[in-house]
Scaffold this motif. Structure first.
Motif, PDB file in Angstrom:
ATOM      1  N   LEU A 178     -15.594  35.940 -22.629  1.00 41.63           N
ATOM      2  CA  LEU A 178     -14.873  36.962 -21.873  1.00 41.63           C
ATOM      3  C   LEU A 178     -13.453  36.514 -21.535  1.00 41.63           C
ATOM      4  O   LEU A 178     -12.571  37.340 -21.316  1.00 41.63           O
ATOM      5  N   PHE A 179     -13.237  35.200 -21.475  1.00 42.34           N
ATOM      6  CA  PHE A 179     -11.949  34.660 -21.043  1.00 42.34           C
ATOM      7  C   PHE A 179     -11.164  33.975 -22.158  1.00 42.34           C
ATOM      8  O   PHE A 179      -9.935  34.033 -22.181  1.00 42.34           O
ATOM      9  N   VAL A 180     -11.863  33.292 -23.032  1.00 48.00           N
ATOM     10  CA  VAL A 180     -11.209  32.400 -23.989  1.00 48.00           C
ATOM     11  C   VAL A 180     -10.933  33.113 -25.308  1.00 48.00           C
ATOM     12  O   VAL A 180     -11.850  33.636 -25.943  1.00 48.00           O
ATOM     13  N   ASP A 181      -9.660  33.136 -25.701  1.00 49.96           N
ATOM     14  CA  ASP A 181      -9.268  33.694 -26.997  1.00 49.96           C
ATOM     15  C   ASP A 181      -8.043  32.937 -27.501  1.00 49.96           C
ATOM     16  O   ASP A 181      -7.662  31.905 -26.937  1.00 49.96           O
ATOM     17  N   GLN A 182      -7.406  33.456 -28.543  1.00 47.17           N
ATOM     18  CA  GLN A 182      -6.304  32.739 -29.175  1.00 47.17           C
ATOM     19  C   GLN A 182      -5.067  32.614 -28.295  1.00 47.17           C
ATOM     20  O   GLN A 182      -4.163  31.829 -28.594  1.00 47.17           O
ATOM     21  N   ALA A 183      -5.015  33.351 -27.192  1.00 46.50           N
ATOM     22  CA  ALA A 183      -3.831  33.325 -26.326  1.00 46.50           C
ATOM     23  C   ALA A 183      -3.901  32.260 -25.240  1.00 46.50           C
ATOM     24  O   ALA A 183      -2.925  32.060 -24.510  1.00 46.50           O
ATOM     25  N   VAL A 184      -5.049  31.576 -25.096  1.00 48.05           N
ATOM     26  CA  VAL A 184      -5.210  30.608 -24.007  1.00 48.05           C
ATOM     27  C   VAL A 184      -5.691  29.269 -24.558  1.00 48.05           C
ATOM     28  O   VAL A 184      -6.022  29.137 -25.733  1.00 48.05           O
ATOM     29  N   THR A 185      -5.731  28.280 -23.665  1.00 46.57           N
ATOM     30  CA  THR A 185      -6.245  26.958 -24.030  1.00 46.57           C
ATOM     31  C   THR A 185      -7.514  26.680 -23.232  1.00 46.57           C
ATOM     32  O   THR A 185      -7.749  27.286 -22.180  1.00 46.57           O
ATOM     33  N   PHE A 186      -8.330  25.760 -23.731  1.00 47.00           N
ATOM     34  CA  PHE A 186      -9.574  25.431 -23.041  1.00 47.00           C
ATOM     35  C   PHE A 186      -9.902  23.959 -23.228  1.00 47.00           C
ATOM     36  O   PHE A 186      -9.354  23.270 -24.094  1.00 47.00           O
ATOM     37  N   CYS A 187     -10.827  23.497 -22.398  1.00 51.34           N
ATOM     38  CA  CYS A 187     -11.320  22.126 -22.467  1.00 51.34           C
ATOM     39  C   CYS A 187     -12.813  22.158 -22.173  1.00 51.34           C
ATOM     40  O   CYS A 187     -13.271  22.967 -21.359  1.00 51.34           O
ATOM     41  N   VAL A 188     -13.583  21.305 -22.829  1.00 52.64           N
ATOM     42  CA  VAL A 188     -15.022  21.197 -22.579  1.00 52.64           C
ATOM     43  C   VAL A 188     -15.293  19.855 -21.916  1.00 52.64           C
ATOM     44  O   VAL A 188     -14.868  18.811 -22.416  1.00 52.64           O
ATOM     45  N   ALA A 189     -15.978  19.882 -20.779  1.00 48.45           N
ATOM     46  CA  ALA A 189     -16.330  18.658 -20.060  1.00 48.45           C
ATOM     47  C   ALA A 189     -17.804  18.367 -20.285  1.00 48.45           C
ATOM     48  O   ALA A 189     -18.670  18.911 -19.605  1.00 48.45           O
ATOM     49  N   ASP A 190     -18.091  17.517 -21.271  1.00 43.38           N
ATOM     50  CA  ASP A 190     -19.478  17.214 -21.617  1.00 43.38           C
ATOM     51  C   ASP A 190     -19.493  16.007 -22.537  1.00 43.38           C
ATOM     52  O   ASP A 190     -18.471  15.652 -23.143  1.00 43.38           O
ATOM     53  N   ALA A 195     -18.346  18.654 -30.510  1.00 42.29           N
ATOM     54  CA  ALA A 195     -19.168  19.672 -31.165  1.00 42.29           C
ATOM     55  C   ALA A 195     -19.012  21.028 -30.485  1.00 42.29           C
ATOM     56  O   ALA A 195     -18.844  22.060 -31.150  1.00 42.29           O
ATOM     57  N   THR A 196     -19.056  21.048 -29.157  1.00 37.00           N
ATOM     58  CA  THR A 196     -18.933  22.310 -28.425  1.00 37.00           C
ATOM     59  C   THR A 196     -17.535  22.892 -28.566  1.00 37.00           C
ATOM     60  O   THR A 196     -17.364  24.102 -28.764  1.00 37.00           O
ATOM     61  N   ALA A 197     -16.517  22.037 -28.467  1.00 32.79           N
ATOM     62  CA  ALA A 197     -15.136  22.510 -28.584  1.00 32.79           C
ATOM     63  C   ALA A 197     -14.859  23.050 -29.983  1.00 32.79           C
ATOM     64  O   ALA A 197     -14.182  24.071 -30.140  1.00 32.79           O
ATOM     65  N   ALA A 198     -15.379  22.377 -31.007  1.00 30.87           N
ATOM     66  CA  ALA A 198     -15.174  22.844 -32.380  1.00 30.87           C
ATOM     67  C   ALA A 198     -15.823  24.212 -32.582  1.00 30.87           C
ATOM     68  O   ALA A 198     -15.258  25.094 -33.245  1.00 30.87           O
ATOM     69  N   TYR A 199     -16.997  24.402 -32.000  1.00 23.83           N
ATOM     70  CA  TYR A 199     -17.683  25.687 -32.118  1.00 23.83           C
ATOM     71  C   TYR A 199     -16.885  26.794 -31.433  1.00 23.83           C
ATOM     72  O   TYR A 199     -16.676  27.880 -32.003  1.00 23.83           O
ATOM     73  N   LEU A 200     -16.409  26.544 -30.216  1.00 27.06           N
ATOM     74  CA  LEU A 200     -15.651  27.563 -29.488  1.00 27.06           C
ATOM     75  C   LEU A 200     -14.322  27.865 -30.174  1.00 27.06           C
ATOM     76  O   LEU A 200     -13.881  29.020 -30.202  1.00 27.06           O
ATOM     77  N   THR A 201     -13.690  26.851 -30.732  1.00 24.19           N
ATOM     78  CA  THR A 201     -12.442  27.081 -31.465  1.00 24.19           C
ATOM     79  C   THR A 201     -12.688  27.972 -32.672  1.00 24.19           C
ATOM     80  O   THR A 201     -11.919  28.901 -32.955  1.00 24.19           O
ATOM     81  N   SER A 202     -13.790  27.705 -33.380  1.00 21.38           N
ATOM     82  CA  SER A 202     -14.122  28.504 -34.558  1.00 21.38           C
ATOM     83  C   SER A 202     -14.448  29.946 -34.192  1.00 21.38           C
ATOM     84  O   SER A 202     -14.065  30.884 -34.901  1.00 21.38           O
ATOM     85  N   GLU A 203     -15.122  30.146 -33.053  1.00 21.74           N
ATOM     86  CA  GLU A 203     -15.565  31.478 -32.664  1.00 21.74           C
ATOM     87  C   GLU A 203     -14.487  32.292 -31.953  1.00 21.74           C
ATOM     88  O   GLU A 203     -14.471  33.521 -32.044  1.00 21.74           O
ATOM     89  N   THR A 204     -13.601  31.623 -31.220  1.00 19.61           N
ATOM     90  CA  THR A 204     -12.626  32.349 -30.393  1.00 19.61           C
ATOM     91  C   THR A 204     -11.177  32.164 -30.842  1.00 19.61           C
ATOM     92  O   THR A 204     -10.300  32.897 -30.381  1.00 19.61           O
ATOM     93  N   HIS A 205     -10.916  31.158 -31.690  1.00 20.31           N
ATOM     94  CA  HIS A 205      -9.565  30.822 -32.160  1.00 20.31           C
ATOM     95  C   HIS A 205      -8.670  30.310 -31.032  1.00 20.31           C
ATOM     96  O   HIS A 205      -7.443  30.304 -31.162  1.00 20.31           O
ATOM     97  N   ALA A 206      -9.278  29.895 -29.926  1.00 20.17           N
ATOM     98  CA  ALA A 206      -8.510  29.312 -28.826  1.00 20.17           C
ATOM     99  C   ALA A 206      -8.164  27.860 -29.156  1.00 20.17           C
ATOM    100  O   ALA A 206      -8.817  27.216 -29.976  1.00 20.17           O
ATOM    101  N   ARG A 207      -7.141  27.344 -28.497  1.00 21.91           N
ATOM    102  CA  ARG A 207      -6.684  25.978 -28.739  1.00 21.91           C
ATOM    103  C   ARG A 207      -7.228  25.027 -27.676  1.00 21.91           C
ATOM    104  O   ARG A 207      -7.260  25.361 -26.493  1.00 21.91           O
ATOM    105  N   ARG A 208      -7.644  23.845 -28.109  1.00 24.74           N
ATOM    106  CA  ARG A 208      -8.086  22.815 -27.172  1.00 24.74           C
ATOM    107  C   ARG A 208      -6.877  22.208 -26.475  1.00 24.74           C
ATOM    108  O   ARG A 208      -5.777  22.150 -27.016  1.00 24.74           O
ATOM    109  N   ALA A 209      -7.103  21.745 -25.248  1.00 23.33           N
ATOM    110  CA  ALA A 209      -6.031  21.116 -24.478  1.00 23.33           C
ATOM    111  C   ALA A 209      -6.654  20.060 -23.571  1.00 23.33           C
ATOM    112  O   ALA A 209      -7.856  20.105 -23.277  1.00 23.33           O
TER     113      ALA A 209
END
Length: 275
Positions: A55-67, A72-86
């Motif tokens: 609902l929040f993460v897409d190609q216009a924003v950045t995200f980080c996974v704390a785990d 693995a989780t960040a790669a999946y979300l990047t593939s599904e949402t096209h958001a950038r890791r930061a």
């Protein structure tokens, strides 16, 4: 294909409205539909947390996974949402899976970007996974090992809204930040069944001191559920343990503790105020 895409769009729209309701009425528990099954989804990311993240993460924003399985989780979300890791301190959204340990959750909340006085909207949103959420109506009783009751006051709350959650590491870390409005972070709690609760930066949160009466400690794998008891006075809500392996009701009662949430609110000395 068109029917499937329309169904997913409508599901996302309903989920977005539920999250908006959660922010409009902080401390209330809303529900979202789970994301469709995907064999590529990492084990750390449950269907409810993925649905909330989308609902929040897409190609216009950045995200980080704390785990522990960040890559693995960040790669999946990047593939599904096209958001950038930061990096954590720069990310617009921080995703904390329910299985993350207390230290990881505290660090995620403590280091999330708070924004600035000139640009408070740059404050991060932390999507915090938890084992279970339940609303605690006024005058209800809570019975469950290791459950925490959180009370919220502020904009959007008539008097006080309360909910029960299995973890409080995020709340203690939020308190330690010492943010001053309008700077700060938003926190969205999500459990595996799709229940969500929002804690905006403008809300004042109080962690009630729920005293455990049972002997022994609850295991981390224990969950709690809400059930309305017909014999309980005043429409009391009981949150009881559900242990793996078919534990007996008597055993659950031996482990359970009971506290009146209304009485806890009235005891100022038994509450820790969290900004």
């Amino acid at each position: 294909m068109m029917i499937r895409e329309d169904a997913e769009l409508h599901r996302a729209q309903r989920a977005f409205r539920s999250v908006l309701d959660a922010f409009a009425r902080p401390g209330t528990v809303q529900s979202i539909e789970l994301a469709p099954g995907n064999p590529a989804r990492p084990a750390a990311l449950d269907a409810a947390l993925e649905a909330a993240t989308r609902l929040f993460v897409d190609q216009a924003v950045t995200f980080c996974v704390a785990d522990s399985e960040t890559d693995a989780t960040a790669a999946y979300l990047t593939s599904e949402t096209h958001a950038r890791r930061a990096p954590l301190r720069d990310a617009d959204f921080v995703v904390v899976p329910a299985r993350a340990d207390a230290q990881t959750a505290r660090e995620a909340v403590a280091e999330a970007c708070r924004g600035t006085l000139a640009s408070p909207e740059k404050g991060a949103t932390v999507l915090m996974g938890c084992a279970r959420l339940a609303e605690v109506p006024e005058g209800s009783q809570v019975a469950e090992p290791a459950v925490h009751v959180v009370a919220l006051r502020g904009p959007g709350v008539e008097r006080e809204n309360r909910f029960a959650v299995d973890r409080a590491d995020w709340l203690r870390a939020r308190d330690a930040r010492g943010d001053e409005f309008p700077c700060g972070i938003e926190i969205v709690l999500v459990d595996p069944d799709g229940r969500v609760a929002a804690v905006p930066r403008s809300s004042r949160a109080t962690l009630l001191d729920v005293k455990q009466l049972a002997q022994g400690s609850a295991t981390r794998e224990q969950m709690f559920h809400v059930k309305h008891s017909g014999s309980a006075p005043g429409g009391a809500v009981e949150i009881g343990a559900s242990a793996a392996g078919g534990a007996s009701a008597a055993s659950a009662e031996d482990r359970a503790f009971s506290v009146s949430a209304a009485s806890a609110v009235g005891c100022a000395s038994a509450a820790k105020e969290v900004r």
